[in-house]
Write a protein that holds these residues in place. Structure first.
Motif, short mmCIF file in Angstrom:
data_model
loop_
_atom_site.label_atom_id
_atom_site.label_comp_id
_atom_site.label_asym_id
_atom_site.label_seq_id
_atom_site.Cartn_x
_atom_site.Cartn_y
_atom_site.Cartn_z
N PRO A 1 30.40 45.99 39.26
CA PRO A 1 30.83 45.72 37.89
C PRO A 1 31.78 46.80 37.36
O PRO A 1 32.42 46.62 36.35
N PHE A 2 31.88 47.93 38.05
CA PHE A 2 32.67 49.04 37.55
C PHE A 2 34.06 49.13 38.18
O PHE A 2 34.94 49.76 37.64
N ASP A 3 34.24 48.52 39.33
CA ASP A 3 35.53 48.59 40.02
C ASP A 3 36.15 47.21 40.11
O ASP A 3 35.45 46.22 40.26
N ARG A 4 37.46 47.16 40.06
CA ARG A 4 38.15 45.89 40.28
C ARG A 4 38.17 45.65 41.78
O ARG A 4 38.77 46.40 42.53
N CYS A 5 37.48 44.64 42.18
CA CYS A 5 37.29 44.44 43.62
C CYS A 5 38.38 43.55 44.19
O CYS A 5 39.14 42.92 43.48
N SER A 6 38.40 43.53 45.48
CA SER A 6 39.19 42.53 46.18
C SER A 6 38.28 41.98 47.26
O SER A 6 37.49 42.71 47.85
N PRO A 7 38.34 40.67 47.50
CA PRO A 7 37.44 40.08 48.49
C PRO A 7 37.74 40.62 49.88
O PRO A 7 38.83 41.12 50.12
N PRO A 8 36.76 40.53 50.78
CA PRO A 8 36.98 41.04 52.13
C PRO A 8 38.10 40.27 52.82
O PRO A 8 38.31 39.10 52.52
N PRO A 9 38.82 40.93 53.71
CA PRO A 9 39.90 40.22 54.40
C PRO A 9 39.36 39.09 55.26
O PRO A 9 38.23 39.16 55.75
N ARG A 10 40.15 38.06 55.43
CA ARG A 10 39.72 36.90 56.20
C ARG A 10 39.41 37.25 57.64
O ARG A 10 38.58 36.63 58.27
N LEU A 11 40.05 38.28 58.17
CA LEU A 11 39.83 38.65 59.57
C LEU A 11 38.51 39.38 59.76
O LEU A 11 38.12 39.64 60.89
N TYR B 1 41.17 22.98 26.87
CA TYR B 1 41.62 24.31 27.29
C TYR B 1 42.80 24.15 28.23
O TYR B 1 42.77 23.35 29.16
N ALA B 2 43.83 24.93 27.99
CA ALA B 2 45.09 24.78 28.72
C ALA B 2 45.04 25.32 30.15
O ALA B 2 45.82 24.91 30.99
N SER B 3 44.12 26.24 30.43
CA SER B 3 44.08 26.83 31.78
C SER B 3 42.64 27.12 32.17
O SER B 3 41.75 27.22 31.32
N LEU B 4 42.47 27.30 33.47
CA LEU B 4 41.14 27.65 33.98
C LEU B 4 40.68 28.98 33.41
O LEU B 4 39.53 29.12 33.00
N GLY B 5 41.57 29.97 33.37
CA GLY B 5 41.21 31.28 32.84
C GLY B 5 40.73 31.21 31.40
O GLY B 5 39.75 31.86 31.02
N CYS C 1 32.33 39.04 38.71
CA CYS C 1 33.49 39.84 39.07
C CYS C 1 34.61 39.53 38.09
O CYS C 1 34.95 38.37 37.90
N SER C 2 35.15 40.57 37.48
CA SER C 2 36.25 40.36 36.54
C SER C 2 37.50 39.88 37.27
O SER C 2 38.40 39.32 36.67
N ASN C 3 37.53 40.05 38.58
CA ASN C 3 38.65 39.58 39.39
C ASN C 3 38.25 38.28 40.11
O ASN C 3 38.53 38.09 41.29
N TRP C 4 37.59 37.39 39.40
CA TRP C 4 37.05 36.17 39.99
C TRP C 4 38.14 35.30 40.62
O TRP C 4 37.88 34.55 41.55
N GLU C 5 39.38 35.41 40.13
CA GLU C 5 40.46 34.59 40.67
C GLU C 5 40.71 34.89 42.15
O GLU C 5 41.23 34.04 42.88
N ALA C 6 40.39 36.09 42.60
CA ALA C 6 40.63 36.48 43.99
C ALA C 6 39.61 35.90 44.96
O ALA C 6 39.81 35.95 46.17
#
Length: 195
Positions: free
Chosen positions: A156-166, A69-73, A92-97
């Motif tokens: 599972p219904f929303d594209r999430c973003s992880p919590p901020p580092r702060l 496989y050429a890429s992680l994705g 999470c469909s946005n697992w890369e984040a």
């Protein structure tokens, strides 16, 4: 309640009951705050390590042996999602984040490629594949897909973003404030000769 507090015969037991309830709740809050602070410290340490790993380019095993496989994705879409389908609790469909998820999936991908590398006969070493499934995949899939894992706050219904580092600092400040209030309460009780 007001009439109970005005009557000296019923006021003292009511005050003592409330004081006991307050003490019990204060103890629970202190314990929960300490547990949360301990977990945050551990997560902060893990996050620092994972951020460092995520910035380091991964080398292909075997001195540049081409990957299947050429890429992680691509590997996640083709292999991980199939293997993990029955385990899926949180995803999470946005697992890369999610840095921890990305680092674990990266490790899974590279070790999968190594375990599935064709042998001289053209087939993978099945004992290596078995070992990868039992030891590597089962471990990381359990952590990744756990309800308290890196996707715990994802929907599972929303594209999430992880919590901020702060966010860690905000929680640490909240813990300090709660502990200071509790210490002040205990100091006032001690000064007034309370139980």
């Amino acid at each position: 309640m007001d009439t109970m507090l005005r009557d000296p015969l019923t006021a003292q037991p009511a005050v003592e009951a409330l004081r006991d309830e307050f003490d019990a709740l204060s103890t629970q809050v202190t314990a929960a705050t300490a547990t949360a602070a301990h977990r945050l410290t551990g997560l902060a340490d893990r996050l620092a390590i994972l951020e460092q790993l995520a910035m380091t380019p991964a080398a292909q095993p075997g001195g540049g042996t081409p990957y299947q496989y050429a890429s992680l994705g691509e590997w996640v879409d083709e292999v991980f999602t199939r293997l993990a389908a029955r385990h899926r609790v949180r995803w999470c469909s946005n697992w890369e984040a999610h840095l921890e998820a990305r680092a674990r999936l990266e490790a899974l991908w590279h070790t999968w490629e190594a375990a599935n590398a064709p042998q001289p006969g053209g087939q993978p070493a099945w004992s290596a594949v078995d070992e990868w499934l039992r030891i590597v995949f089962d471990h990381h899939a359990a952590v990744l897909l756990d309800i308290d894992g890196p996707f715990a706050a994802c929907s599972p219904f929303d594209r999430c973003s992880p919590p901020p580092r702060l966010a860690q600092r905000v929680l640490a400040k909240a813990r300090q404030t709660a502990v200071a209030r509790l210490d002040a309460y205990h100091a006032r009780r001690h000064a007034s000769g309370g139980r």
